[in-house]
Design a protein around this motif. Sequence first.
Motif, mmCIF file in Angstrom:
data_model
loop_
_atom_site.group_PDB
_atom_site.id
_atom_site.type_symbol
_atom_site.label_atom_id
_atom_site.label_comp_id
_atom_site.label_asym_id
_atom_site.label_seq_id
_atom_site.Cartn_x
_atom_site.Cartn_y
_atom_site.Cartn_z
ATOM 1 N N SER A 110 1.164 -1.249 0.056
ATOM 2 C CA SER A 110 -0.140 -0.513 -0.275
ATOM 3 C C SER A 110 0.704 1.284 0.074
ATOM 4 C CB SER A 110 -0.809 0.015 1.153
ATOM 5 O OG SER A 110 -0.517 0.514 2.568
ATOM 6 N N MET A 111 0.020 2.684 -0.592
ATOM 7 C CA MET A 111 0.671 3.251 -0.012
ATOM 8 C C MET A 111 1.605 4.233 1.017
ATOM 9 S SD MET A 111 0.905 5.148 -3.081
ATOM 10 C CE MET A 111 1.422 6.791 -3.260
ATOM 11 N N ASP A 112 1.267 3.961 1.916
ATOM 12 C CA ASP A 112 2.113 3.164 3.476
ATOM 13 C C ASP A 112 3.441 2.858 3.708
ATOM 14 O OD1 ASP A 112 -0.193 4.596 4.553
ATOM 15 O OD2 ASP A 112 -0.559 2.534 5.452
ATOM 16 N N GLY A 113 4.056 2.159 2.088
ATOM 17 C CA GLY A 113 5.020 1.124 2.410
ATOM 18 C C GLY A 113 5.357 2.345 1.436
ATOM 19 N N TYR A 114 4.998 2.594 0.411
ATOM 20 C CA TYR A 114 5.551 3.650 -0.911
ATOM 21 C C TYR A 114 7.013 4.075 -0.787
ATOM 22 C CZ TYR A 114 6.159 6.026 -5.370
ATOM 23 O OH TYR A 114 6.741 6.544 -6.602
ATOM 24 N N VAL A 115 8.321 2.965 -1.767
ATOM 25 C CA VAL A 115 9.369 3.549 -1.307
ATOM 26 C C VAL A 115 10.792 4.894 -2.253
ATOM 27 C CG1 VAL A 115 11.746 2.127 -2.003
ATOM 28 C CG2 VAL A 115 10.403 1.141 -1.479
ATOM 29 N N GLU A 199 -8.388 2.309 -2.478
ATOM 30 C CA GLU A 199 -9.261 3.274 -1.144
ATOM 31 C C GLU A 199 -8.278 1.790 -0.205
ATOM 32 O OE1 GLU A 199 -12.368 4.766 -0.369
ATOM 33 O OE2 GLU A 199 -12.877 3.713 1.045
ATOM 34 N N THR A 200 -8.218 0.694 -0.771
ATOM 35 C CA THR A 200 -7.824 -0.071 0.778
ATOM 36 C C THR A 200 -6.189 -0.055 0.455
ATOM 37 O OG1 THR A 200 -9.399 -1.948 0.055
ATOM 38 C CG2 THR A 200 -6.848 -2.951 0.624
ATOM 39 N N VAL A 201 -4.962 -0.240 -0.578
ATOM 40 C CA VAL A 201 -3.767 0.317 -1.164
ATOM 41 C C VAL A 201 -3.666 2.273 -0.634
ATOM 42 C CG1 VAL A 201 -3.670 -2.002 -2.531
ATOM 43 C CG2 VAL A 201 -4.622 0.651 -3.463
#
Length: 214
Positions: A110-115, A199-201
């Motif tokens: 998800s975008m929380d872990g975007y590198v 929305e989930t990701v």
Amino acid sequence: MVFGDGDGQVFQRFTKSLSVIGHELAHGVTQYSAGLVYRNQAGALNESMSDVFGVLVEQFVQQQPAAEAGWLIGEGLFTDQVQGTALRSMKAPGTAYDDDVLGKDPQPDSMDGYVHTSADNGGVHINSGIPNRAFYLVATTLGGNAWDAPGRIWYQTLTGGTLSPTATFGAFAKATAASAKELFGVDSKEHDAVRSAWETVKVKLPGVRRKPSS
Ligand SMILES: [Zn+2]
């Protein structure tokens, strides 16, 4: 097309995997349709398109419904010396391998872990995990065969002529929702599944407000 023949230590020949062959052919479709630039988010979308159509080719050949598929890219490519099942997992990005030599699958889910990285053309093989999972979520929410409605929505978005070559994840998400609406209608389960997958990701659709829930 040129495929590696593997080194026998980590990889076997890359032509062993139908999803990998479909992946490479899909790059040709992307190049001559949306023309997504191979850098940063547009590049990760380019990679994701190839994973989506690569996995659909494999599922179609095996006549495998979304719920029964493994959602793996390059399953069986590793030799048995490697701790891993495939190159990438669309169902659970970041879990395809965890090995002493190769390291751990770096994909976020998800975008929380975007590198944020300058390596790999700005993480094109890394952040593709995010749109990959969105497609998986649409397919498994709708059930049935992923090459039916979900594949049509993604293909329409890729080839419909409205997607910018420098599209961000948000712009792509919005475009898939527009394709779903065009193909199946605004009140369809397909349109709903697409919006809730993004929305989930945690990809926000630009300029789209969700109805207040209360
Ligand atoms: Zn690729």
